[in-house]
Design an enzyme around this catalytic site. Structure first.
Site, PDB file in Angstrom:
ATOM      1  N   THR A  27     -11.973 -11.247  -8.650  1.00  0.00           N
ATOM      2  CA  THR A  27     -11.874 -10.452  -9.876  1.00  0.00           C
ATOM      3  C   THR A  27     -10.823  -9.362  -9.655  1.00  0.00           C
ATOM      4  O   THR A  27     -10.401  -9.108  -8.526  1.00  0.00           O
ATOM      5  CB  THR A  27     -13.219  -9.774 -10.208  1.00  0.00           C
ATOM      6  OG1 THR A  27     -13.532  -8.833  -9.162  1.00  0.00           O
ATOM      7  CG2 THR A  27     -14.343 -10.790 -10.338  1.00  0.00           C
ATOM      8  N   VAL A  85     -13.175  -6.516  -0.275  1.00  0.00           N
ATOM      9  CA  VAL A  85     -12.623  -5.477  -1.142  1.00  0.00           C
ATOM     10  C   VAL A  85     -11.107  -5.649  -1.250  1.00  0.00           C
ATOM     11  O   VAL A  85     -10.403  -5.728  -0.234  1.00  0.00           O
ATOM     12  CB  VAL A  85     -12.967  -4.069  -0.608  1.00  0.00           C
ATOM     13  CG1 VAL A  85     -12.393  -3.010  -1.538  1.00  0.00           C
ATOM     14  CG2 VAL A  85     -14.483  -3.904  -0.474  1.00  0.00           C
ATOM     15  N   LYS A  86     -10.645  -5.720  -2.489  1.00  0.00           N
ATOM     16  CA  LYS A  86      -9.217  -5.856  -2.747  1.00  0.00           C
ATOM     17  C   LYS A  86      -8.591  -4.460  -2.830  1.00  0.00           C
ATOM     18  O   LYS A  86      -9.057  -3.614  -3.603  1.00  0.00           O
ATOM     19  CB  LYS A  86      -8.986  -6.604  -4.076  1.00  0.00           C
ATOM     20  CG  LYS A  86      -9.520  -8.021  -4.059  1.00  0.00           C
ATOM     21  CD  LYS A  86      -9.454  -8.669  -5.429  1.00  0.00           C
ATOM     22  CE  LYS A  86      -8.046  -9.000  -5.860  1.00  0.00           C
ATOM     23  NZ  LYS A  86      -8.025  -9.727  -7.163  1.00  0.00           N
ATOM     24  N   ILE A  87      -7.549  -4.263  -2.046  1.00  0.00           N
ATOM     25  CA  ILE A  87      -6.851  -2.974  -2.028  1.00  0.00           C
ATOM     26  C   ILE A  87      -5.372  -3.231  -2.364  1.00  0.00           C
ATOM     27  O   ILE A  87      -4.726  -4.062  -1.704  1.00  0.00           O
ATOM     28  CB  ILE A  87      -6.926  -2.318  -0.624  1.00  0.00           C
ATOM     29  CG1 ILE A  87      -8.389  -2.144  -0.160  1.00  0.00           C
ATOM     30  CG2 ILE A  87      -6.158  -1.007  -0.600  1.00  0.00           C
ATOM     31  CD1 ILE A  87      -9.137  -0.999  -0.769  1.00  0.00           C
TER      32      ILE A  87
END
Ligand code: G3P
Length: 227
Positions: A27, A85-87
């Site tokens: 997402t 976790v997308k950073i």
């Protein structure tokens, strides 16, 4: 190679999971906004569908490193520590990645348009890096080639902990080029996944098999009706 669904539509995710061999869901803030639900409401629904073993990718939204770290802690607190976790691959993002990687949080470097962004995210400890293939194509560059360059840089640097989760696909050919190249993972929207096997030649072949068999043994009969 892993295949993930790039969407937060719960009905679409259930349908794709039922029919295709998929490994998870990715997402981003825009995808969550499209769902029209509270972020953690829809993310918990997705987690319930894909189980603990499914890869779930959720993006930190803050723009500064301290805020990204805070977002990341909250994401894994609510959705479990297997959540990735997308950073975003910005200077603030790299700062956040270094701290979060030291804490053992699983990471993906996102918003990647250049090979060096991908390389730096891998060097910061990301498990995945996400080049935006179609968005790069739309800028007049070659999204598949940028993705291959990142893959090569990671492999040649010996960064075994990291691989691509290539993203932003608009057609099967873009996906196929990277599948053939042996990237770690791709994330693809449901309509593009459906397009992998949407072909009138396939439908015509199946219809001919059915018709030939029914001419032999009777209408509506299949192998289980035969002695
Ligand atoms: O999260 C990145 C990727 O999903 C972007 O896809 O279709 O918005 O270019 P798209």
């Amino acid at each position: 190679m892993k295949l993930c669904i790039d969407d937060a539509n719960v009905e679409a995710i259930k349908r794709i999971y039922e029919f295709y061999p998929v490994d998870g869901v990715s997402t981003n803030p825009s995808i969550l906004a499209k769902s029209g639900k509270e972020p953690f409401e829809v993310l918990k629904e997705i987690r319930a569908i894909i189980g603990e073993e499914g890869e779930l990718f959720v993006q930190a939204v803050a723009k500064d490193a301290a805020g990204m770290v805070k977002d990341a802690h909250h994401i894994v607190d609510v959705l479990g520590k297997t959540t990735i976790v997308k950073i975003p691959c910005t200077p603030e993002g790299f700062k956040a990645m270094k701290q979060l990687h030291a804490e053992g949080i699983r990471l993906l470097g996102t918003a990647i348009y250049t090979p060096m962004q991908g390389f730096l995210a891998a060097k910061c400890g990301c498990e995945y890096v996400a080049p935006y293939v179609n968005r790069i194509d739309n800028m007049g560059f070659d999204g598949v080639q940028v993705s291959k360059d990142i893959h090569d840089a990671i492999v040649k640097s010996g960064y075994d902990h990291c691989g691509l989760l290539a993203a932003s696909f608009k057609n099967s050919q873009q996906v196929l080029e990277l599948v053939k190249y042996g990237v770690k993972a791709v994330t693809v929207a449901p309509d593009v996944i459906d397009g992998f096997v949407k072909n009138t030649a396939i439908d015509a072949a199946i219809d001919a098999f059915t018709s030939d068999f029914e001419n032999l043994v009777g209408a509506g009969k299949t192998m289980s009706d035969c002695k």
